[in-house]
Design an enzyme around this catalytic site. Structure first.
Site, PDB file in Angstrom:
ATOM      1  N   GLU A 245      95.327  -9.114  -0.925  1.00 37.36           N
ATOM      2  CA  GLU A 245      96.633  -8.504  -0.140  1.00 37.36           C
ATOM      3  C   GLU A 245      96.592  -7.080   0.074  1.00 37.36           C
ATOM      4  OE1 GLU A 245     101.097 -10.144   0.274  1.00 37.36           O
ATOM      5  OE2 GLU A 245     100.666  -9.380  -1.668  1.00 37.36           O
TER       6      GLU A 245
ATOM      7  N   ASP B 297     101.757 -16.318  -8.057  1.00 35.31           N
ATOM      8  CA  ASP B 297     100.782 -15.731  -7.557  1.00 35.31           C
ATOM      9  C   ASP B 297      99.568 -16.346  -7.134  1.00 35.31           C
ATOM     10  OD1 ASP B 297     102.059 -12.854  -9.095  1.00 35.31           O
ATOM     11  OD2 ASP B 297     102.332 -14.533 -10.251  1.00 35.31           O
TER      12      ASP B 297
ATOM     13  N   ASP C 289      95.734 -12.135  -5.424  1.00 37.29           N
ATOM     14  CA  ASP C 289      97.111 -11.573  -5.323  1.00 37.29           C
ATOM     15  C   ASP C 289      97.047 -10.725  -6.310  1.00 37.29           C
ATOM     16  OD1 ASP C 289      99.713 -11.201  -4.596  1.00 37.29           O
ATOM     17  OD2 ASP C 289     100.307 -12.480  -5.993  1.00 37.29           O
TER      18      ASP C 289
END
Length: 169
Positions: free
Chosen positions: A67, A140, A7
């Protein structure tokens, strides 16, 4: 297959390592890389690069799932995250690890089954799918595990298939 979910960020970069095989996924480890707020951007990016290379070397993933950026309302924060993400992409390439990118809605579909699921739903399903007692913290890290699960569960991930070799006599 060892999948390292990332992330991206600048202050906190979540990571989660999942071992996936035959439709089953098990969490190996998770955590976060952090950078001090007072450091200049260039020093933070350098630290992220060094920490990511060390993490990749330590965990030895087969692939990395990261991501794709989604700009919501704060474009300044988005640009900062984009800097950190770029450094992470570079570190993965430098280490020779294949990289797969997923949008937030692809992650939600893979983990929850609904592309507009709420964050808490994704976190809870991540916990359930990995048979964890609690949702991983920080958020996260939970997001990173969801990214790893997304790659493990995605029919479009192009995971390498083992070919059966028949011996002839």
């Amino acid at each position: 297959m060892r999948i390292l979910g990332i992330d991206p960020g600048i202050a906190t970069i979540g990571f989660g390592l999942v071992e996936a095989q035959r439709g089953q996924a098990n969490m190996i480890t998770y955590g976060a890389i952090t950078t001090p707020a007072g450091l200049p951007l260039s020093k933070r990016l350098y630290q992220i690069s060094m920490d990511m290379e060390a993490l990749i070397g330590q965990l030895k993933p087969d692939v990395i799932s990261i991501e794709e950026l989604f700009f919501n309302t704060n474009i300044t924060t988005g640009i900062s995250v984009a800097h950190g993400r770029g450094v992470i992409l570079c570190a993965a390439e430098k280490c020779g690890i294949p990289l797969y990118e997923y949008t937030p809605s692809q992650v939600k579909i893979a983990v929850v089954g609904y592309g507009k699921a709420e964050k808490r739903q994704v976190m809870d399903m991540t916990r359930r799918l990995l048979h964890l007692r609690a949702v991983p913290r920080p958020d996260d890290a939970a997001d990173a595990l969801a990214l790893a699960l997304c790659h493990a569960r995605s029919s479009t991930s192009r995971l390498p298939q083992r070919e059966t070799v028949k011996e002839t006599i």
